[in-house]
Design a protein around this motif. Structure first.
Motif, short mmCIF file in Angstrom:
data_model
loop_
_atom_site.label_atom_id
_atom_site.label_comp_id
_atom_site.label_asym_id
_atom_site.label_seq_id
_atom_site.Cartn_x
_atom_site.Cartn_y
_atom_site.Cartn_z
N ARG A 107 -8.15 12.13 2.39
CA ARG A 107 -9.19 11.11 2.23
C ARG A 107 -8.75 10.01 1.27
NH1 ARG A 107 -12.51 16.06 2.61
NH2 ARG A 107 -13.69 15.88 4.56
N LEU A 108 -7.65 10.24 0.54
CA LEU A 108 -7.17 9.29 -0.45
C LEU A 108 -5.84 8.66 -0.06
CD1 LEU A 108 -7.98 11.48 -3.59
CD2 LEU A 108 -9.31 9.54 -2.72
N HIS A 109 -5.46 8.79 1.21
CA HIS A 109 -4.18 8.23 1.66
C HIS A 109 -4.35 6.76 2.06
CE1 HIS A 109 -1.19 11.76 2.27
NE2 HIS A 109 -1.98 11.98 1.23
N GLU A 110 -3.45 6.24 2.90
CA GLU A 110 -3.51 4.83 3.28
C GLU A 110 -4.92 4.41 3.70
OE1 GLU A 110 0.89 5.67 3.62
OE2 GLU A 110 -1.00 6.76 3.66
N THR A 111 -5.61 5.31 4.37
CA THR A 111 -7.04 5.19 4.60
C THR A 111 -7.60 6.60 4.45
OG1 THR A 111 -8.72 4.35 6.13
CG2 THR A 111 -6.91 5.58 7.10
N ASP A 112 -8.91 6.75 4.60
CA ASP A 112 -9.48 8.10 4.66
C ASP A 112 -9.12 8.65 6.03
OD1 ASP A 112 -11.07 10.34 5.10
OD2 ASP A 112 -12.81 9.51 4.07
N ARG A 113 -8.01 9.36 6.08
CA ARG A 113 -7.48 9.76 7.38
C ARG A 113 -8.38 10.74 8.12
NH1 ARG A 113 -0.97 10.08 5.89
NH2 ARG A 113 -0.56 7.90 6.41
N LEU A 114 -9.13 11.57 7.42
CA LEU A 114 -10.01 12.51 8.10
C LEU A 114 -11.16 11.77 8.77
CD1 LEU A 114 -10.10 15.48 5.57
CD2 LEU A 114 -8.51 15.03 7.45
N ALA A 115 -11.76 10.84 8.07
CA ALA A 115 -12.85 10.05 8.66
C ALA A 115 -12.32 9.17 9.79
CB ALA A 115 -13.52 9.19 7.59
N ALA A 116 -11.15 8.58 9.59
CA ALA A 116 -10.59 7.69 10.60
C ALA A 116 -10.27 8.44 11.89
CB ALA A 116 -9.34 7.00 10.07
N ALA B 205 -6.49 2.87 -11.87
CA ALA B 205 -6.01 2.36 -10.59
C ALA B 205 -5.46 0.96 -10.79
CB ALA B 205 -7.14 2.35 -9.56
N LEU B 206 -4.89 0.41 -9.73
CA LEU B 206 -4.38 -0.96 -9.76
C LEU B 206 -5.53 -1.96 -9.74
CD1 LEU B 206 -1.41 -0.71 -7.23
CD2 LEU B 206 -1.32 -0.56 -9.71
N PRO B 207 -5.26 -3.21 -10.20
CA PRO B 207 -4.03 -3.70 -10.82
C PRO B 207 -3.93 -3.25 -12.27
CG PRO B 207 -5.65 -5.46 -10.74
CD PRO B 207 -6.26 -4.28 -10.02
N MET B 208 -2.71 -3.27 -12.80
CA MET B 208 -2.49 -2.84 -14.19
C MET B 208 -1.18 -3.44 -14.70
SD MET B 208 -1.14 1.07 -13.86
CE MET B 208 0.51 1.43 -13.26
N THR B 209 -0.99 -3.36 -16.01
CA THR B 209 0.24 -3.82 -16.64
C THR B 209 0.80 -2.72 -17.53
OG1 THR B 209 -0.47 -6.14 -16.61
CG2 THR B 209 1.29 -5.55 -18.16
N VAL B 210 2.08 -2.42 -17.34
CA VAL B 210 2.80 -1.49 -18.20
C VAL B 210 3.60 -2.32 -19.21
CG1 VAL B 210 4.57 0.32 -18.31
CG2 VAL B 210 2.97 0.24 -16.37
N HIS B 211 3.38 -2.07 -20.49
CA HIS B 211 4.10 -2.79 -21.53
C HIS B 211 5.33 -1.98 -21.93
CE1 HIS B 211 0.98 -5.87 -22.07
NE2 HIS B 211 0.14 -4.91 -21.79
N GLY C 65 -1.18 -5.10 -5.57
CA GLY C 65 -0.89 -4.70 -4.21
C GLY C 65 -1.98 -5.06 -3.25
N ASP C 66 -1.97 -4.44 -2.06
CA ASP C 66 -2.99 -4.67 -1.05
C ASP C 66 -4.35 -4.20 -1.56
OD1 ASP C 66 -0.78 -5.34 0.42
OD2 ASP C 66 -0.90 -3.63 1.80
N PRO C 67 -5.44 -4.70 -0.99
CA PRO C 67 -6.77 -4.25 -1.43
C PRO C 67 -6.94 -2.73 -1.40
CG PRO C 67 -6.99 -6.20 -0.06
CD PRO C 67 -5.54 -5.82 -0.02
N ARG C 68 -6.41 -2.07 -0.37
CA ARG C 68 -6.54 -0.61 -0.28
C ARG C 68 -5.85 0.08 -1.45
NH1 ARG C 68 -9.26 4.05 0.71
NH2 ARG C 68 -7.81 5.75 1.13
N SER C 69 -4.78 -0.52 -1.99
CA SER C 69 -4.06 0.11 -3.10
C SER C 69 -4.95 0.25 -4.33
CB SER C 69 -2.80 -0.68 -3.45
OG SER C 69 -3.12 -1.91 -4.08
N TYR C 70 -5.97 -0.61 -4.46
CA TYR C 70 -6.88 -0.52 -5.60
C TYR C 70 -7.74 0.75 -5.54
CZ TYR C 70 -6.00 -5.56 -6.39
OH TYR C 70 -5.44 -6.79 -6.63
N GLU C 71 -7.90 1.28 -4.32
CA GLU C 71 -8.76 2.44 -4.12
C GLU C 71 -8.01 3.77 -4.22
OE1 GLU C 71 -10.81 1.99 -0.40
OE2 GLU C 71 -10.95 -0.18 -0.62
N ASN D 206 0.85 -1.19 0.00
CA ASN D 206 0.00 0.00 0.00
C ASN D 206 0.88 1.24 0.00
OD1 ASN D 206 -2.31 1.58 0.05
ND2 ASN D 206 -2.61 1.40 2.26
N ALA D 207 2.01 1.14 -0.70
CA ALA D 207 3.01 2.21 -0.71
C ALA D 207 2.77 3.15 -1.89
CB ALA D 207 4.41 1.63 -0.79
N GLY D 208 2.39 4.38 -1.61
CA GLY D 208 2.15 5.35 -2.68
C GLY D 208 3.38 5.58 -3.53
#
Length: 438
Positions: free
Chosen positions: A351-360, A155-161, A125-131, A102-104
């Motif tokens: 709100r788009l970081h590792e989690t929605d930090r403001l809500a958390a 967003a992920l997952p993806m492939t770069v050719h 990556g981790d499920p959160r990385s998809y978001e 989940n590393a940006g």
């Protein structure tokens, strides 16, 4: 926000019975380490990283580069002077599969690198990385000549050719959701045929110190960069094509990871020294000197490092954290223990970081009896007497350290999944208890 369910691994946050008085050595900066790994991998000759951070995010970056052919040898200096990594550039290649966790920095910095490889490179990556948003990098790379399969998700997952090269040139992006979109393109730009001209077209660009860090590090390895800070057009960065030099780079301590320890001095009326605090740095964590001083402490920077001293009183603050958003969780924790209200502004992008930090932060501080409300771009915090309880982390390292700061002043706080701090600060629980025992 994806909530992590309560688990059995609850860590009793240590309560401080008195003022702390400790020296805490903070490991290297994640932001500097991961940028240095990318630049060393793209260089024309081997280089060294001294005192790199060894954490989940940096090990993910190192392993990802290895999967594309880069040599990274980990070891300790012959004089026992600490860990150092030798990075040996090589022809980048696929097929490869990269785990970003989940590393940006990994999910955003490496797709441009993958365009320079020969063959397909898949990112997952981790499920959160998809978001987490990646459209700024994906769309820009397509404009610059890359072929990417992401099934229109942005967003992920993806492939770069990878085709072994990328044409490059001018590109417009909206990086208002993450400054990493800009840094991602700049880091690989010297290897693009035409370099790159990145023009940000959206609203306010967050975390500008991280872009300045990218620019400074590019220049240190020989790249030519024109930027707004040095008389260029506003919100436009230009990097010329060139070879990058291998360097011997010493990684600065991670100043953002120093935050909970400085906060400990502030909320307990104690004193904490962080050795090797740089006199000049582009790290956002350097802003803590001013912010925490305004909240009631004082600091002194000497050759030994930064010594921060609290008075036992914590003031509320009204502050724009747009350029230093990663500091928000720790500041919110301190603000919840203050003697007057606080308003934290300019951080809607959290709100788009590792989690929605403001809500958390709102949910967890209020769960301990606090009074936090979300605003359009931040938080309003009214101090209330807090009580013990479970502080959930949502797999977010900065939530874990924020809860630990509250636990210093509030008995009975339990941190769910404190192990998530391994993302950037692997030994946090031991460092935290060691600080109190000192």
């Amino acid at each position: 926000m994806t909530e992590t369910p309560a688990q059995l691994d609850l860590w009793p946050a240590p309560y401080a019975s008195g003022a702390v008085d400790a020296t805490v050595t903070v490991p290297g900066s994640k932001s500097v380490t991961n940028r240095a790994l990318v630049l060393a991998a793209l260089a024309s000759e081997p280089g060294w990283l001294r005192h790199p951070l060894r954490s989940r995010d940096t090990l993910l970056m190192a392993e990802a580069l290895r999967t594309m052919g880069v040599g990274i040898e980990e070891g300790v200096g012959p004089d026992g002077s600490g860990e150092r990594w030798r990075v040996i550039p090589a022809g980048l290649h696929g097929p490869a599969t990269i785990d970003v966790g989940n590393a940006g920095t990994v999910m955003r910095f490496l797709p441009p690198v993958a365009t320079l490889a020969t063959g397909p490179v898949r990112f997952d990556g981790d499920p959160r990385s998809y978001e987490r948003p990646l459209h700024g990098v994906i769309d820009a790379l397509r404009v610059l000549g890359a072929r990417i399969d992401d099934e229109a998700r942005g967003a992920l997952p993806m492939t770069v050719h990878g085709a072994g090269a990328l044409e490059g040139g001018p590109v417009e992006i909206d990086a208002s959701s993450s400054s990493q979109f800009v840094s991602a393109l700049l880091l690989s730009a010297p290897r693009f045929n035409q370099g790159v001209e990145v023009r940000h077209t959206g609203s306010r660009l967050p975390s500008m110190p991280h872009i300045r860090m990218t620019v400074d590090m590019l220049r240190a390895v020989g790249a030519q960069v024109d930027e707004p800070e040095t008389g260029g057009e506003p919100d436009v960065w230009r990097v010329s094509p060139s070879a990058l030099l291998g360097r011997d780079l010493t990684i600065e301590p991670d100043l953002s990871n120093a935050q909970p320890f400085l906060a400990a001095a502030l909320v307990t009326g104690g004193r904490v020294t962080i050795p090797d605090w740089p006199e000049r740095t582009t790290q956002p964590g350097d802003a803590l000197r001013e912010i925490f001083t305004e909240m009631g402490g004082s600091c002194e920077l000497t050759e030994e490092g930064l010594t921060f001293t609290g008075t036992g009183r914590v003031n509320g603050i009204d502050v724009d954290l747009g350029e230093v958003g990663e500091l928000t969780p720790g500041i919110a924790a301190v603000a919840a223990l203050a003697d007057s209200p606080s308003t934290l502004r300019g951080v809607a992008h959290l709100r788009l970081h590792e989690t929605d930090r403001l809500a958390a932060l709102t949910k967890e501080i209020n769960g301990l009896g606090g009074d936090v409300t979300e605003t359009a771009d931040g938080l309003h915090i009214r101090p209330r007497p807090l009580r013990g309880g479970v502080f959930h982390t949502y797999d977010d390292h900065r939530m874990a350290t924020a809860g630990s700061v509250i636990g210093l002043a509030v008995p009975g706080v339990e941190i769910e999944n404190v192990a998530t701090t391994a993302k950037t600060l692997p030994d946090f629980p031991q460092m935290w208890t060691g600080m109190l025992e000192a």
